[in-house]
Every structure is written in structure tokens, then in C-alpha cells.
Design a protein around this motif. Structure first.
Motif, PDB file in Angstrom:
ATOM      1  N   VAL A 200      -7.219   2.395  15.963  1.00 48.00           N
ATOM      2  CA  VAL A 200      -7.346   3.572  16.836  1.00 48.00           C
ATOM      3  C   VAL A 200      -8.800   4.066  16.670  1.00 48.00           C
ATOM      4  CG1 VAL A 200      -6.488   5.942  17.134  1.00 48.00           C
ATOM      5  CG2 VAL A 200      -4.903   4.093  16.518  1.00 48.00           C
TER       6      VAL A 200
ATOM      7  N   LEU B 238      -2.288   1.282  21.212  1.00 45.47           N
ATOM      8  CA  LEU B 238      -3.200   0.658  20.241  1.00 45.47           C
ATOM      9  C   LEU B 238      -2.460   0.278  18.963  1.00 45.47           C
ATOM     10  CD1 LEU B 238      -6.345   2.940  20.685  1.00 45.47           C
ATOM     11  CD2 LEU B 238      -6.191   0.502  21.219  1.00 45.47           C
TER      12      LEU B 238
ATOM     13  N   GLY C 266      -4.943   4.103   3.679  1.00 41.57           N
ATOM     14  CA  GLY C 266      -5.222   3.492   4.988  1.00 41.57           C
ATOM     15  C   GLY C 266      -6.518   3.957   5.630  1.00 41.57           C
ATOM     16  N   PHE C 267      -7.290   4.729   4.916  1.00 39.75           N
ATOM     17  CA  PHE C 267      -8.552   5.263   5.418  1.00 39.75           C
ATOM     18  C   PHE C 267      -9.524   5.339   4.248  1.00 39.75           C
ATOM     19  CE2 PHE C 267     -11.661   8.372   6.623  1.00 39.75           C
ATOM     20  CZ  PHE C 267     -11.771   8.285   8.005  1.00 39.75           C
TER      21      PHE C 267
ATOM     22  N   LYS D 162       0.811  -1.220   0.000  1.00 37.90           N
ATOM     23  CA  LYS D 162       0.000   0.000   0.000  1.00 37.90           C
ATOM     24  C   LYS D 162       0.853   1.284   0.000  1.00 37.90           C
ATOM     25  CE  LYS D 162      -2.077   0.385   3.872  1.00 37.90           C
ATOM     26  NZ  LYS D 162      -1.717   1.560   4.656  1.00 37.90           N
TER      27      LYS D 162
ATOM     28  N   GLU E  63      -4.229  -2.963  16.994  1.00 38.71           N
ATOM     29  CA  GLU E  63      -5.671  -2.658  16.992  1.00 38.71           C
ATOM     30  C   GLU E  63      -5.932  -1.338  16.285  1.00 38.71           C
ATOM     31  OE1 GLU E  63      -7.788  -3.034  20.791  1.00 38.71           O
ATOM     32  OE2 GLU E  63      -6.043  -4.211  21.399  1.00 38.71           O
TER      33      GLU E  63
ATOM     34  N   GLN F  31     -16.087   5.082   9.346  1.00 42.53           N
ATOM     35  CA  GLN F  31     -15.124   6.000   8.718  1.00 42.53           C
ATOM     36  C   GLN F  31     -15.522   6.303   7.275  1.00 42.53           C
ATOM     37  OE1 GLN F  31     -11.175   4.371   9.186  1.00 42.53           O
ATOM     38  NE2 GLN F  31     -11.233   4.558  11.417  1.00 42.53           N
TER      39      GLN F  31
ATOM     40  N   LEU G  82      -1.106   8.839  12.482  1.00 41.97           N
ATOM     41  CA  LEU G  82      -1.323   8.284  13.824  1.00 41.97           C
ATOM     42  C   LEU G  82      -0.008   7.984  14.539  1.00 41.97           C
ATOM     43  CD1 LEU G  82      -4.430   6.054  13.144  1.00 41.97           C
ATOM     44  CD2 LEU G  82      -4.304   8.100  14.571  1.00 41.97           C
TER      45      LEU G  82
ATOM     46  N   GLY H  33      -1.988   5.923   8.820  1.00 40.71           N
ATOM     47  CA  GLY H  33      -1.010   5.240   9.690  1.00 40.71           C
ATOM     48  C   GLY H  33       0.112   6.184  10.096  1.00 40.71           C
TER      49      GLY H  33
HETATM   50  P1  AMP Z   1      -0.871   1.418   8.596  1.00 41.82           P
HETATM   51  O1  AMP Z   1       0.366   2.234   8.426  1.00 41.82           O
HETATM   52  O2  AMP Z   1      -1.969   1.824   7.650  1.00 41.82           O
HETATM   53  O3  AMP Z   1      -0.616  -0.052   8.561  1.00 41.82           O
HETATM   54  O4  AMP Z   1      -1.432   1.757  10.052  1.00 41.82           O
HETATM   55  C1  AMP Z   1      -0.688   1.487  11.216  1.00 41.82           C
HETATM   56  C2  AMP Z   1      -1.627   1.448  12.416  1.00 41.82           C
HETATM   57  O5  AMP Z   1      -2.273   2.713  12.562  1.00 41.82           O
HETATM   58  C3  AMP Z   1      -2.753   0.443  12.296  1.00 41.82           C
HETATM   59  O6  AMP Z   1      -2.380  -0.843  12.711  1.00 41.82           O
HETATM   60  C4  AMP Z   1      -3.796   1.057  13.233  1.00 41.82           C
HETATM   61  O7  AMP Z   1      -3.482   0.828  14.585  1.00 41.82           O
HETATM   62  C5  AMP Z   1      -3.621   2.539  12.968  1.00 41.82           C
HETATM   63  N1  AMP Z   1      -4.499   3.000  11.863  1.00 41.82           N
HETATM   64  C6  AMP Z   1      -4.144   3.382  10.617  1.00 41.82           C
HETATM   65  N2  AMP Z   1      -5.197   3.776   9.892  1.00 41.82           N
HETATM   66  C7  AMP Z   1      -6.269   3.645  10.698  1.00 41.82           C
HETATM   67  C8  AMP Z   1      -7.656   3.874  10.530  1.00 41.82           C
HETATM   68  N3  AMP Z   1      -8.167   4.318   9.367  1.00 41.82           N
HETATM   69  N4  AMP Z   1      -8.468   3.634  11.595  1.00 41.82           N
HETATM   70  C9  AMP Z   1      -7.984   3.198  12.757  1.00 41.82           C
HETATM   71  N5  AMP Z   1      -6.693   2.942  12.994  1.00 41.82           N
HETATM   72  C10 AMP Z   1      -5.831   3.159  11.974  1.00 41.82           C
END
Ligand code: AMP
Length: 195
Positions: A71, A64, A95-96, A29, A69, A102, A51, A48
Motif C-alpha cells: 500500500v 492492493l 510489519g513496518f 512475525k 502489493e 518508510q 491497513l 497489516g
Molecule cells: P502483513 O499483515 O504485514 O502481512 O500485511 C498485509 C498486507 O498489508 C501486505 O501484503 C501489504 O499489502 C500491506 N502492508 C502491510 N504493511 C505494509 C507496509 N509497511 N507498507 C505497505 N504495505 C503494507
């Protein structure tokens, strides 16, 4: 040597809004998210990454993320929507949305600003390919059983998100990320020519 992609002609008002979703972790991704953003000349906005920045100031968020998990949507959206509002020339969102809530919140946020999603690219790779990639990382919690369970949970969530977006009339295009990266990039180039 990495060849810097040539930006496409300037988009119309409001810019192109691209969303990258994926059926399973391990489909590349971020690599392709950055690529598409560079190609279109718009910011790559990753929930991600936002966050992880937030986690430096907020232990609860850090815990989290560490445990894998999600968030709470409130926290994600507070940070993310502020960033999206600034990206007036378009963006690649990575990632969203991860949940139905959402997806609905994003559609409302864009509707209130008279903006629409240009396209969603759904990155896919056969489970076995993803499994082998993740096993190759050699992480202790990456046993085939754990990975398969994660894939199952993830797929169910993503399918629900896709359904909400489809019902809202958003075009979703599947991209197979199992070939080598250069081939996937060629596939993306062809798709982006027809935006
Ligand atoms: P990623 O880099 O997309 O793999 O995201 C890393 C971490 O950030 C994930 O394992 C979640 O804990 C959090 N995260 C990322 N995007 C979201 C989202 N849209 N909703 C909730 N948590 C998220």
C-alpha cells in the motif's frame, strides 16, 4: 495451555520501542510480535492489521492488499503514525518499515519526538523451512517458484531497510524462528532480559 508471560519492570520515559522485521513471509512475525508486546506490557501495532481495518472503508487499499502489493507509504503512515503518537509508553511495531522511504520517515518521526528505537529483532528462518511451511498452507499461488521469487524480492527490500536503520545506529538482533514456537519464545525471553 498458553502461559501468560510476566511483564518486565516498567520502562523509562518514552517506553521501549521495539520493531519486528522479517526476512521472509512465513517466519511467524505476528505470533512473536504479540508475544513480545505482552511480555513488555506495551501495545502490538501491526501495519497489516491497521491497513486491513482501513481496507473496510477504502476499496483501493483493499485491492492492493488482496493482490499482495504494498500500500502506498502515505496511506500507511497516515494511519500508523497517529497510532504510534498515542503509544507513549512504548510499542512493538510489526510489519513496518517495509521500504527505505518508510524507514527514513519513521526515523524522522521519532527524532522529532526525541524518541529512539530500542531494538530491532530480525526474524529469520532458512528459505527451505519457510518454503515447506508455506507449501503446507496449500494455497494455489504458493508454488515453489512463486515463493522463491517472493523471497528474493522481499529479501532485497528488507536488506535495504536494515542498512538505513544500521546507519542510524539502531541495534539489530537476528532471531532464528525455525525451532518450535516455545523455543523461539525462550530465546526472546533471554533477549528481552537484556533490554
Ligand atoms: P502483513 O499483515 O504485514 O502481512 O500485511 C498485509 C498486507 O498489508 C501486505 O501484503 C501489504 O499489502 C500491506 N502492508 C502491510 N504493511 C505494509 C507496509 N509497511 N507498507 C505497505 N504495505 C503494507
Amino acid at each position: 495451555m498458553a502461559v501468560r508471560p510476566r511483564p518486565l519492570p516498567l520502562p523509562s520515559k518514552g517506553g521501549r520501542l521495539i520493531i519486528l522485521l522479517f526476512r521472509a513471509p512465513g517466519t511467524g512475525k505476528s505470533t512473536f510480535g504479540r508475544y513480545v508486546a505482552r511480555k513488555l506490557g506495551v501495545p502490538w501495532i501491526s501495519s497489516g492489521l491497521l491497513l486491513r481495518e482501513l481496507a473496510r472503508r477504502d476499496d483501493r487499499v483493499a485491492r492492493l492488499i488482496e493482490s499482495g502489493e504494498l500500500v502506498p507509504s502515505e496511506d500507511v503512515e497516515r494511519a500508523l503514525f497517529e497510532r504510534l503518537a498515542q503509544a507513549e509508553g512504548g510499542f512493538v511495531l510489526d510489519g513496518f518499515p517495509r521500504t527505505v522511504t518508510q524507514a527514513r520517515d519513521l526515523l524522522r518521526f521519532l527524532r522529532e519526538r526525541s524518541r529512539t528505537i530500542t531494538r530491532v529483532y530480525l526474524l529469520c528462518a532458512p528459505d527451505e523451512v519457510v518454503l515447506q511451511r508455506l507449501l503446507a498452507r496449500g494455497r494455489e499461488d504458493d508454488t515453489p517458484e512463486v515463493i522463491r521469487e517472493r523471497q528474493r524480492v522481499y529479501r532485497a527490500e528488507t536488506e535495504a531497510v536494515i542498512q538505513v536503520l544500521e546507519e542510524a545506529g539502531v541495534e539489530i538482533v537476528e532471531v532464528d524462528t525455525s525451532p518450535p514456537a516455545e523455543e523461539v519464545e525462550k530465546q526472546l525471553d533471554a533477549l528481552l532480559e537484556h533490554l
